[in-house]
Design an enzyme around this catalytic site. Structure first.
Site, mmCIF file in Angstrom:
data_model
loop_
_atom_site.group_PDB
_atom_site.id
_atom_site.type_symbol
_atom_site.label_atom_id
_atom_site.label_comp_id
_atom_site.label_asym_id
_atom_site.label_seq_id
_atom_site.Cartn_x
_atom_site.Cartn_y
_atom_site.Cartn_z
ATOM 1 N N HIS A 12 -4.806 -0.980 10.344
ATOM 2 C CA HIS A 12 -4.714 -1.201 8.950
ATOM 3 C C HIS A 12 -5.831 -0.615 7.835
ATOM 4 O O HIS A 12 -6.726 -0.699 8.268
ATOM 5 C CB HIS A 12 -4.723 -2.760 8.624
ATOM 6 N N HIS A 54 -5.627 2.200 -1.953
ATOM 7 C CA HIS A 54 -4.963 0.971 -2.035
ATOM 8 C C HIS A 54 -4.846 0.302 -3.463
ATOM 9 O O HIS A 54 -3.985 -0.115 -3.837
ATOM 10 C CB HIS A 54 -5.599 -0.080 -1.022
HETATM 11 O O1 G3P Z 1 1.681 -2.571 5.337
HETATM 12 C C1 G3P Z 1 1.098 -4.001 5.626
HETATM 13 C C2 G3P Z 1 -0.141 -3.978 4.682
HETATM 14 O O2 G3P Z 1 -0.838 -2.824 4.351
HETATM 15 C C3 G3P Z 1 0.405 -4.586 3.220
HETATM 16 O O3 G3P Z 1 -0.621 -5.043 2.322
HETATM 17 O O4 G3P Z 1 -2.219 -4.783 0.435
HETATM 18 O O5 G3P Z 1 -2.864 -4.457 2.804
HETATM 19 O O6 G3P Z 1 -1.316 -2.652 1.644
HETATM 20 P P1 G3P Z 1 -1.795 -4.325 1.890
HETATM 21 MG MG MG Z 2 -0.893 -1.320 2.928
#
Ligand code: G3P
Ligand code: MG
Length: 251
Positions: A12, A54
């Site tokens: 992630h 992000h």
């Molecule tokens: O794609 C999974 C996750 O990354 C979605 O949430 O806010 O971490 O981008 P976020």
């Molecule tokens: Mg994400």
């Protein structure tokens, strides 16, 4: 028809627990942990450069401040994006999409690009990011384009129909029309926040014969429980921990 080769665990924002999220160092760290795929977020600078980032604002993860949507790439590239995380990462930069893909290809990783537009830029973010990506990415088996934004997924469907798409859904409740959306956007995968994954929802996704991906799972016990419900892949900040604990298969 996409022949997507999904792994069980996707790093992630790279490997967010161990390196500053969405940086080249985070991708390198994920690769060094034996992770097969990484997930990264893409948005546009004011002057339409796709960058890996992000938040809508620069403040949390850089020494800058203000909105990404109001900042040109010339200024973004001066920012420092590592020391908020640890002194040892001081000096590192916000990568462009191209720079990130270079590292991903160097390590032969799979890639989940999450289109994370600044508000109001849903269409152009998908268009510009996918235009850049199409010039540097060939392997359809190892690419998934996802978004919470239906307009972005619609643009992806229009512009790059051969790229597998993932419908991201977060929050506390599944929207009533999620199956219609999945059909309309012709998505390959359903990517859910962990709170949404009940047995009933997991069964419904399985009935659609689409892989179910869940974020963000850092607890091995939770991963095992979800795996028993039929979850196919996990997004994790500490992908090595989840990988180790799923080893041997517990289905
Ligand atoms: O794609 C999974 C996750 O990354 C979605 O949430 O806010 O971490 O981008 P976020
Ligand atoms: Mg994400």
């Amino acid at each position: 028809m996409s022949k997507l080769h999904l792994p069980k665990v996707i790093g992630h924002r790279g490997a967010k627990a161990y390196a500053p999220e969405n940086t080249l160092e985070s991708i390198e760290t994920a690769a060094s942990l034996g992770v097969e795929w990484v997930e990264l977020d893409v948005k546009l600078t004011r002057d339409n450069v796709p960058i890996i980032f992000h938040d809508e604002e620069l403040d949390r993860t850089t020494n800058g401040s203000g909105l990404v949507a109001h900042t040109d790439y010339e200024d973004i590239k001066q920012l420092e994006a590592g020391s908020w995380f640890a002194d040892s990462f001081a000096g590192i930069k916000i990568p462009t999409l191209e720079e990130a893909v270079d590292i991903i290809l160097k390590h032969n990783l799979g890639f989940n690009l999450e289109i994370k537009p600044c508000p109001g830029r849903e269409k152009e973010t998908a268009e510009i990011a996918l235009d850049h990506l199409s010039q540097i990415w060939d392997d359809m088996d190892k690419l998934l384009i996802s978004s919470f934004q239906h307009v972005s997924l619609e643009s992806a469907l229009d512009l790059a129909p051969d790229y597998a798409r993932g419908l991201l859904i977060g929050g506390e409740e599944m929207p009533e029309n999620w199956k219609q959306l999945a059909e309309y956007l012709d998505v390959t995968t359903i990517n859910l926040g962990s709170k949404l994954v009940t047995r009933a929802v997991a069964d419904e996704v399985m009935d659609m014969e689409k892989p179910l991906l869940v974020y963000t799972i850092n607890d091995p016990m939770q991963a095992r429980t979800l795996q028993k419900l039929g979850v196919d892949a996990f997004f994790s900040d500490c992908p090595d921990v989840i990988l180790e604990n799923l080893a041997g298969g517990l289905n």
